[in-house]
Design an enzyme around this catalytic site. Structure first.
Site, mmCIF file in Angstrom:
data_model
loop_
_atom_site.group_PDB
_atom_site.id
_atom_site.type_symbol
_atom_site.label_atom_id
_atom_site.label_comp_id
_atom_site.label_asym_id
_atom_site.label_seq_id
_atom_site.Cartn_x
_atom_site.Cartn_y
_atom_site.Cartn_z
ATOM 1 N N GLU A 86 -3.111 -4.472 -3.293
ATOM 2 C CA GLU A 86 -3.580 -5.300 -4.413
ATOM 3 C C GLU A 86 -3.675 -4.486 -5.695
ATOM 4 O O GLU A 86 -3.340 -4.963 -6.788
ATOM 5 C CB GLU A 86 -4.963 -5.886 -4.091
ATOM 6 C CG GLU A 86 -5.015 -6.734 -2.830
ATOM 7 C CD GLU A 86 -5.378 -5.934 -1.588
ATOM 8 O OE1 GLU A 86 -4.879 -4.798 -1.429
ATOM 9 O OE2 GLU A 86 -6.165 -6.440 -0.776
ATOM 10 N N CYS A 89 -10.214 -5.074 -0.258
ATOM 11 C CA CYS A 89 -11.335 -4.134 -0.155
ATOM 12 C C CYS A 89 -12.164 -4.202 -1.444
ATOM 13 O O CYS A 89 -11.766 -4.801 -2.447
ATOM 14 C CB CYS A 89 -10.828 -2.717 0.102
ATOM 15 S SG CYS A 89 -10.235 -1.870 -1.371
ATOM 16 N N ASN A 112 0.830 -1.210 0.000
ATOM 17 C CA ASN A 112 0.000 0.000 0.000
ATOM 18 C C ASN A 112 0.862 1.258 0.000
ATOM 19 O O ASN A 112 1.939 1.307 0.598
ATOM 20 C CB ASN A 112 -1.024 -0.007 1.140
ATOM 21 C CG ASN A 112 -0.466 -0.247 2.523
ATOM 22 O OD1 ASN A 112 0.543 -0.917 2.682
ATOM 23 N ND2 ASN A 112 -1.129 0.290 3.519
ATOM 24 N N GLU A 163 0.301 5.225 0.643
ATOM 25 C CA GLU A 163 -0.640 6.250 1.125
ATOM 26 C C GLU A 163 -0.206 7.639 0.681
ATOM 27 O O GLU A 163 0.850 7.834 0.066
ATOM 28 C CB GLU A 163 -0.748 6.146 2.653
ATOM 29 C CG GLU A 163 -1.338 4.803 3.069
ATOM 30 C CD GLU A 163 -1.608 4.684 4.564
ATOM 31 O OE1 GLU A 163 -1.083 5.508 5.348
ATOM 32 O OE2 GLU A 163 -2.341 3.742 4.929
HETATM 33 N N1 THU Z 1 -5.324 -1.637 2.466
HETATM 34 C C1 THU Z 1 -4.766 -2.382 1.480
HETATM 35 O O1 THU Z 1 -3.662 -2.087 1.008
HETATM 36 N N2 THU Z 1 -5.455 -3.471 1.025
HETATM 37 C C2 THU Z 1 -6.652 -3.884 1.513
HETATM 38 O O2 THU Z 1 -7.207 -4.833 1.016
HETATM 39 C C3 THU Z 1 -7.265 -3.180 2.645
HETATM 40 C C4 THU Z 1 -6.612 -1.921 3.064
HETATM 41 C C5 THU Z 1 -4.588 -0.462 2.959
HETATM 42 C C6 THU Z 1 -5.222 0.873 2.658
HETATM 43 C C7 THU Z 1 -4.623 1.737 3.724
HETATM 44 O O3 THU Z 1 -3.353 2.190 3.275
HETATM 45 C C8 THU Z 1 -4.420 0.792 4.883
HETATM 46 O O4 THU Z 1 -4.481 -0.519 4.346
HETATM 47 C C9 THU Z 1 -5.463 0.926 5.990
HETATM 48 O O5 THU Z 1 -6.742 0.857 5.472
#
Ligand code: THU
Length: 151
Positions: A61, A100, A48, A50
């Site tokens: 993903e 998600c 991830n 941000e």
């Molecule tokens: N996140 C993901 O990378 N994948 C998921 O399937 C769920 C959430 C990340 C988004 C954000 O950077 C952090 O997890 C908290 O939500």
């Protein structure tokens, strides 16, 4: 069942865990790794990423799928592993992570193009839930919704 042998399954989860190390998540402090397995044996990972403008953050993903697509991949997605957790919690406290809703849609696009229904390995403390993408995203809107599988 995943159709993956245990060694391949463990290797894909290990690749997702390794990818967590590249997460840029200073706001949530929740690091996620994803690993995509393709039918030629290639594994593409993501973490991830941000942003100070929170809503612009990208999930692991989606990052992995975009990297694979940008490298020219379109189909052949056979399995996805996703792992993660808050950086200040122990392995034993880790929740079982599943993609998600947005990531399900992103994965579906390229799975559909290749005619596969990837198994998604959702890893958490002491367990791995295996579920098909079609079960995570039933009646998906995708390329076929346009009457073509795209190009
Ligand atoms: N996140 C993901 O990378 N994948 C998921 O399937 C769920 C959430 C990340 C988004 C954000 O950077 C952090 O997890 C908290 O939500």
């Amino acid at each position: 069942m995943s159709g993956l042998d245990p060694a391949a399954r463990d290797a894909l989860i290990a690749a997702a865990k390794a990818a967590e190390g590249n997460a840029y998540a200073p706001y949530s402090r929740f690091h996620v790794g994803a690993a995509l397995l393709f039918d030629d044996g290639a594994v593409v990972t993501g973490a991830n990423v941000e942003n100070a403008s929170y809503g612009l953050s990208l999930c692991a993903e989606t990052v992995a799928m975009a990297a694979a697509a940008a490298a020219g991949r379109r189909g052949g997605l056979v399995a996805v592993a996703v792992t993660g957790g808050a950086i200040d919690t122990s392995e034993a406290e880790r929740p079982t992570i599943s993609p998600c809703g947005r990531c399900r849609q992103v994965l579906n696009e390229f799975a559909t193009l290749g005619g596969t229904d990837p198994v998604v390995l959702c890893a958490g403390a002491g367990e791995v839930v295996e579920i098909r993408l079609s079960a995570l995203l039933p009646m998906a809107f995708g390329p076929a919704s346009f009457g073509t599988l795209g190009g």
